[in-house]
Motif scaffolding. Structure first.
Motif, PDB file in Angstrom:
ATOM      1  N   ASP A   1       4.442   9.450  -2.215  1.00  0.00           N
ATOM      2  CA  ASP A   1       4.867  10.443  -3.206  1.00  0.00           C
ATOM      3  C   ASP A   1       6.324  10.158  -3.561  1.00  0.00           C
ATOM      4  OD1 ASP A   1       5.502  12.602  -4.739  1.00  0.00           O
ATOM      5  OD2 ASP A   1       5.031  14.114  -3.224  1.00  0.00           O
ATOM      6  N   ARG A   2       6.580   9.707  -4.777  1.00  0.00           N
ATOM      7  CA  ARG A   2       7.937   9.301  -5.157  1.00  0.00           C
ATOM      8  C   ARG A   2       8.895  10.478  -5.259  1.00  0.00           C
ATOM      9  NH1 ARG A   2       7.466   4.140  -9.285  1.00  0.00           N
ATOM     10  NH2 ARG A   2       5.779   3.077  -8.183  1.00  0.00           N
ATOM     11  N   GLY A  11      10.400   0.975 -11.555  1.00  0.00           N
ATOM     12  CA  GLY A  11      10.424   2.428 -11.663  1.00  0.00           C
ATOM     13  C   GLY A  11      10.530   3.146 -10.333  1.00  0.00           C
ATOM     14  N   PHE A  12      10.580   2.386  -9.241  1.00  0.00           N
ATOM     15  CA  PHE A  12      10.694   3.041  -7.943  1.00  0.00           C
ATOM     16  C   PHE A  12      12.104   3.604  -7.787  1.00  0.00           C
ATOM     17  CE2 PHE A  12      10.504   3.608  -3.381  1.00  0.00           C
ATOM     18  CZ  PHE A  12       9.182   3.996  -3.204  1.00  0.00           C
ATOM     19  N   PRO A  13      12.251   4.826  -7.243  1.00  0.00           N
ATOM     20  CA  PRO A  13      13.586   5.435  -7.120  1.00  0.00           C
ATOM     21  C   PRO A  13      14.560   4.520  -6.408  1.00  0.00           C
ATOM     22  CG  PRO A  13      11.877   7.011  -6.541  1.00  0.00           C
ATOM     23  CD  PRO A  13      11.189   5.699  -6.719  1.00  0.00           C
ATOM     24  N   HIS A  14      15.771   4.446  -6.948  1.00  0.00           N
ATOM     25  CA  HIS A  14      16.809   3.571  -6.410  1.00  0.00           C
ATOM     26  C   HIS A  14      17.808   4.394  -5.618  1.00  0.00           C
ATOM     27  CE1 HIS A  14      20.127   0.641  -6.294  1.00  0.00           C
ATOM     28  NE2 HIS A  14      19.154  -0.246  -6.357  1.00  0.00           N
ATOM     29  N   HIS A  16      13.424   2.802   1.633  1.00  0.00           N
ATOM     30  CA  HIS A  16      14.654   2.057   1.372  1.00  0.00           C
ATOM     31  C   HIS A  16      15.253   1.528   2.676  1.00  0.00           C
ATOM     32  CE1 HIS A  16      18.177   0.718  -0.739  1.00  0.00           C
ATOM     33  NE2 HIS A  16      18.963   1.437   0.043  1.00  0.00           N
ATOM     34  N   VAL A  17      15.200   2.339   3.735  1.00  0.00           N
ATOM     35  CA  VAL A  17      15.662   1.883   5.046  1.00  0.00           C
ATOM     36  C   VAL A  17      14.867   0.663   5.488  1.00  0.00           C
ATOM     37  CG1 VAL A  17      15.691   2.492   7.512  1.00  0.00           C
ATOM     38  CG2 VAL A  17      16.577   4.107   5.821  1.00  0.00           C
ATOM     39  N   LEU A  18      13.545   0.728   5.270  1.00  0.00           N
ATOM     40  CA  LEU A  18      12.694  -0.398   5.640  1.00  0.00           C
ATOM     41  C   LEU A  18      13.080  -1.655   4.871  1.00  0.00           C
ATOM     42  CD1 LEU A  18      10.263  -1.652   7.061  1.00  0.00           C
ATOM     43  CD2 LEU A  18       8.810  -0.718   5.246  1.00  0.00           C
ATOM     44  N   ARG A  19      13.366  -1.524   3.582  1.00  0.00           N
ATOM     45  CA  ARG A  19      13.742  -2.696   2.791  1.00  0.00           C
ATOM     46  C   ARG A  19      15.076  -3.276   3.274  1.00  0.00           C
ATOM     47  NH1 ARG A  19      10.969  -4.241  -1.465  1.00  0.00           N
ATOM     48  NH2 ARG A  19      12.738  -5.438  -2.221  1.00  0.00           N
ATOM     49  N   LEU A  20      16.023  -2.406   3.591  1.00  0.00           N
ATOM     50  CA  LEU A  20      17.306  -2.900   4.103  1.00  0.00           C
ATOM     51  C   LEU A  20      17.111  -3.631   5.430  1.00  0.00           C
ATOM     52  CD1 LEU A  20      19.736   0.077   3.364  1.00  0.00           C
ATOM     53  CD2 LEU A  20      19.793  -2.196   2.329  1.00  0.00           C
ATOM     54  N   GLN A  75       0.829  -1.202   0.000  1.00  0.00           N
ATOM     55  CA  GLN A  75       0.000   0.000   0.000  1.00  0.00           C
ATOM     56  C   GLN A  75       0.864   1.253   0.000  1.00  0.00           C
ATOM     57  OE1 GLN A  75      -3.242   0.126  -0.289  1.00  0.00           O
ATOM     58  NE2 GLN A  75      -3.467   2.347  -0.040  1.00  0.00           N
ATOM     59  N   LEU A  76       1.955   1.218   0.749  1.00  0.00           N
ATOM     60  CA  LEU A  76       2.854   2.374   0.772  1.00  0.00           C
ATOM     61  C   LEU A  76       3.485   2.607  -0.592  1.00  0.00           C
ATOM     62  CD1 LEU A  76       4.659   1.944   4.229  1.00  0.00           C
ATOM     63  CD2 LEU A  76       2.978   3.678   3.597  1.00  0.00           C
ATOM     64  N   TYR A  77       3.900   1.537  -1.241  1.00  0.00           N
ATOM     65  CA  TYR A  77       4.464   1.682  -2.592  1.00  0.00           C
ATOM     66  C   TYR A  77       3.450   2.343  -3.540  1.00  0.00           C
ATOM     67  CZ  TYR A  77       8.625  -1.163  -1.714  1.00  0.00           C
ATOM     68  OH  TYR A  77       9.829  -1.645  -1.266  1.00  0.00           O
ATOM     69  N   ALA A  78       2.180   2.011  -3.345  1.00  0.00           N
ATOM     70  CA  ALA A  78       1.161   2.538  -4.248  1.00  0.00           C
ATOM     71  C   ALA A  78       0.793   3.982  -3.941  1.00  0.00           C
ATOM     72  CB  ALA A  78      -0.092   1.659  -4.169  1.00  0.00           C
TER      73      ALA A  78
END
Length: 928
Positions: free
Chosen positions: A483-484, A516-519, A494-498, A477-480
């Motif tokens: 605001d990118r 397309g999500f910012p890297h 990104h912190v959460l993914r790490l 839901q957050l990804y959707a």
């Protein structure tokens, strides 16, 4: 002393008495604050009057009789030596005034009242025929209107009469007294006597009369500071002190005791000053340190001059200094005396005024907490700001109160979501299970796209509580909705993914990053250098993913140097510590962890104390100190409940299980093998538990169960790309099980695989793998492999594994018929095993040591050739200390340690520290 520091005023009254005795009248207006000693002065002076032969008449006005016409005059005449006809006349005159109307003006009187007052003056003046007359009136500010008019009329007539009026008044708000006072002071025969508070010397004078209460030198300076020189308050302090001293069998307290008597005296003072001053005192008590006369006027809706006068009166009474209460107990007494509804109203109004004045959020919030109301739109942001300030000052319980109040009445959904998120994180710091009750609301907020800030905190809390399905839904839901273009939100994700990749790898499979999500490489380069969470998690990931550990160690140290413990689940401190731990830099990790543990204790952060204790337990385990590991693990489990641990429970349970196994306490270890909930095995902490359980099964010879746990652990680590021996060296233990099962080829394959894993060479896990490989090798090859393993394990500081390896080496030498070397290795192993308190190892060594002789293997000439410095270094090395530990103990550099060891090897004719004898240390020498 009856009159402390009042002899000057008494002298003035005596002088006026002498003038009166000489036939000339006068008026003394004695003005002072409440309870400053006016009545005591009047009593002493009355004795002087009676001794002089003059007639003394006394009356005392009171608020209760202020509406009784001629009440003060009646008291005076009642005590006067009137004849029967004069008494009847007095009674008749008073009866004529029963028609007095309270609302009548003070400047004009009805004709009958003027006549009555004139006749009363005549009655009193007639008494001077018997001799001089002194009239004393206490609390004249409360005299009724007609009595004041009588006194004014009498004053105009006594210049040539032997009459002295002594009038005591309080400095209170009595507008009706102004014209009376003005007329009195306009007469040349009127003298004003002001009674101020006692000075410190006057306080000492008063205390000197109570030496039995304070037998040592009385603390008059402290009493003066607390009481402001008010005799009533000083006597209350004496009473409190005497009461407390009477209850204490030991010596009496040295300083002033502020208790019930003092608080009661404070209330007496403010109530006797009248309703206006009482209300002003209550307003100042509510405003506290923020109180000013201007703010008080607005709070009570009074005129500024009236507020100034209230402050002046309370200051004269000794209750205030610089506009604030002198002592917290005085303020608390006034506050507690305010009725509930009035107190709520005052605090609410104070909050509004202070907010309008731009006061600090913490000041405004304190009033909001007291009145328990936050319906105004501005209150929630103020409470949130105050909570954040409270967190900076480690007032965690206060922050929880503020956030709960803000959350309860917050109407804005987005603001409520932000407040709830912060509340959950703060409660997590105190008690993670309490934060779990907020998860349903946070889940709803994420689904409704209400998380404008702190977007990842709800996911972190869900993961901690094992809610993987809800966490993956929330992340998707957050990804959707995020605001990118919001760099902070992208950084948080990104912190959460790490963090999830290190601890909850299953989350990334269930909620993959959308295309397309910012890297980080192209949008987070600045954040990578400024966000400590990002730096710490990157370092931790680097260690687990088998990249460059040197850079990770540097980054982890920089994080630890820059950070203090926060309140969020994804705090940078823990991953930074683990990066050092899994990179085998225990020499750096241990002191950092100890310092942070002390900080967590001082800052009342149970959750952080629990997690840091687990890290410290794991460090102790890797240092080969199972007793310390057990102590820290039990401390972690005792800091918070099992429920509060969430899925992190696998860490303390796994470390405690491994420690119990190493200590040979298998019955206790058995109880721990069924303690972990199923959700744990989807996390990094579950791997620690699986590995520990596999080692326990190996120790009690449940080989298939142990192999199953270790193999499952390895498969999960490989699937999560976390198969690093520095984290969990599962292959070595699986190889030992295969050896016991007779599968030598599979055992050797596992040992060689561990040796070839990235970042293994020169590490603790490399030494463990070499020891395992030696067990799979032919007897002639074992000493060489075990020596190398012992060197690496000693350098990395794992004494338990070192003791195991030395024991294996002793047994290898024994099997090869090299009994002298076998005994020397056994002695070294016994010494290290004794430090580790591992009875199982010592049982294995007892066979070889039973035949030990006393002859050293090494020529004693080499030992005597060692310098003192070389001997100290070699002794510590023989005991299993690493070069870094030796350097730290002896306050020398690591390079110096290496030089001393090289020379010691040459003189002793040995190849390495493994061959050093344990009896190098001379008797009584101190080396540690």
């Amino acid at each position: 002393m009856e009159l402390a520091e009042r002899m000057g005023e008494l002298t003035q009254l005596r002088s006026m008495l002498s003038t009166c005795l000489a036939g000339e009248g006068g008026v003394a207006l004695v003005t002072g604050a409440v309870a400053c000693g006016k009545t005591s002065l009047m009593h002493v002076f009355a004795r002087d009057v009676k001794e002089s032969g003059a007639l003394f008449l006394h009356a005392s006005a009171s608020r209760a009789e202020q509406l009784l016409p001629l009440g003060v005059v009646g008291q005076l005449l009642h005590s006067a030596p009137l004849s029967a006809s004069q008494s009847q006349r007095s009674t008749r005159l008073i009866a004529e005034c029963v028609t007095e109307r309270p609302g009548q003006g003070t400047e004009t009187l009805e004709q009958q009242h003027a006549r009555v007052i004139h006749e009363f003056c005549t009655l009193l003046l007639d008494l001077t025929a018997q001799g001089p007359l002194v009239v004393g009136i206490d609390d004249v500010q409360y005299a009724d209107r007609l009595s004041l008019q009588f006194l004014s009329s009498l004053t105009r007539r006594l210049a040539a009469k032997p009459i002295l009026l002594v009038l005591n008044e309080w400095a209170v708000l009595e507008p009706a007294l102004d014209s009376f006072r003005a007329e009195l002071l306009s007469h040349s025969h009127c003298r004003r006597i002001r009674l101020g508070p006692l000075s410190p010397a006057g306080v000492a004078e008063l205390l000197a009369d109570h030496a039995d209460t304070w037998p040592s030198s009385p603390p008059h300076t402290a009493c003066a500071a607390i009481s402001g020189g008010n005799p009533l308050l000083i006597r209350a302090l004496l009473e409190d002190h005497a009461r407390v001293a009477g209850r204490i069998s030991a010596k009496a307290p040295a300083g002033p005791v502020v208790a019930d008597a003092f608080r009661e005296a404070v209330l007496v003072c403010v109530h006797r000053c009248g309703p206006d001053v009482l209300e002003g005192a209550q307003g100042l008590a509510v405003l506290g340190d923020a109180g000013t006369p201007a703010l008080l006027a607005r709070l009570l809706d009074i005129e500024p001059p009236q507020a100034d006068h209230v402050v002046e009166v309370l200051t004269m009474a000794g209750l205030l200094a610089d506009g604030h209460f002198r002592h917290p107990a005085a303020r608390a007494a006034v506050l507690d005396n305010i009725a509930g509804k009035d107190r709520t109203r005052l605090h609410r109004r104070a909050a509004e005024l202070l907010y309008q004045e731009g006061a600090q959020a913490t000041t405004v919030a304190a009033h909001l907490i007291t009145c328990n109301q936050t319906d105004a739109p501005w209150t929630v942001p103020v409470l949130r700001e105050a909570a954040e300030q409270a967190l900076l000052e480690d007032q965690v319980e206060q922050a929880v109160k503020l956030l709960k109040l803000a959350q309860r009445n917050c109407a804005d959904p987005r603001l409520r979501a932000a407040v709830t998120t912060l509340l959950a994180e703060v409660e997590w710091r105190l008690n993670p299970s309490a934060a779990a009750r907020l998860l349903p609301e946070l889940i709803t907020a994420v689904r409704n796209g209400l998380m404008a800030a702190d977007v990842t905190a709800p996911v972190g809390l869900l993961l901690w509580n094992g809610e993987l399905a809800h966490a993956s839904d929330a992340l998707n839901q957050l990804y959707a909705t995020v605001d990118r273009s919001d760099s902070q939100a992208v950084t948080d994700l990104h912190v959460l993914r790490l963090w999830a990749g290190c601890s909850y790898p299953e989350l990334l499979r269930r909620a993959p990053e959308p295309s397309g999500f910012p890297h980080p490489d192209d949008s987070l380069s600045e954040a990578a250098t400024t966000d400590m969470r990002l730096r710490a998690l990157t370092a931790f990931t680097t260690v687990l993913r088998q990249d460059n550990p040197a850079e990770a160690v540097t980054a982890a140290e920089q994080v630890l140097q820059s950070c203090h413990l926060g309140h969020a689940v994804m705090d940078p401190v823990i991953p930074a510590l683990l990066a050092l731990t899994y990179a085998d830099r225990l020499d750096k990790a241990a002191p950092w962890c100890d310092a942070l543990l002390a900080e967590a204790r001082s800052r009342h952060a149970p959750a952080w104390r629990a997690m840091l204790a687990v890290v410290r337990a794991e460090i102790a385990l890797r240092q080969g100190d199972p007793e310390a590991a057990e102590r820290h693990a039990r401390s972690a489990l005792g800091a918070i409940s099992d429920r509060s641990w969430g899925v992190g429970l696998g860490a303390p349970l796994g470390i405690l299980l491994q420690a119990m196994t190493s200590l040979g306490r298998h019955a206790e270890a058995e109880e721990l093998t069924r303690a972990a909930p199923p959700e744990v095995f989807q996390t990094r902490w579950g791997m620690l538990y699986l590995y520990a359980r596999g080692r326990y099964h190996l120790a009690v010879n449940r080989l298939q169960a142990g192999l199953s746990d270790l193999t499952t652990c390895g498969e999960l680590l490989a699937a999560w790309d976390m198969d690093l021996p520095g984290f969990v060296p599962w292959r070595a233990d699986a190889a030992r099980i295969q050896l016991r099962l007779g599968n030598v080829r599979q055992a050797r394959r596992l040992a060689e695989e561990q040796l070839t894993r990235p970042l293994t060479r020169g590490s603790r896990s490399h030494g463990i793998a070499l020891r395992t490989l030696a067990a799979c090798s032919e007897l002639k090859q074992r000493p060489h492999l075990l020596r190398k393993a012992a060197e690496e394990l000693q350098e990395q500081g794992d004494r338990l594994e070192l003791a195991e390896t030395l024991t294996d080496l002793s047994e290898a030498h024994y099997a090869l018929g090299e009994s002298d070397r076998a005994r020397m290795m056994a002695r070294r192993a016994w010494h290290v095993a004794t430090e580790c308190r591992t009875d199982a190892l010592r049982d294995r060594l007892s066979v070889c040591l039973a035949e030990e002789d006393t002859e050293p293997l090494i020529d004693t000439a080499g030992v005597t050739a060692l310098s003192d410095a070389e001997r100290r270094v070699a002794t510590l090395a023989a005991k299993g200390h690493t070069n870094r530990e030796i350097a730290r103990k002896l306050y020398i550099t690591v390079s110096t340690v290496e030089q001393h060891l090289t020379r010691a090897y040459r003189k002793l004719d040995v190849r390495s520290r493994v061959d050093l004898p344990v009896w190098l240390q001379p008797s009584g020498a101190a080396t540690t």
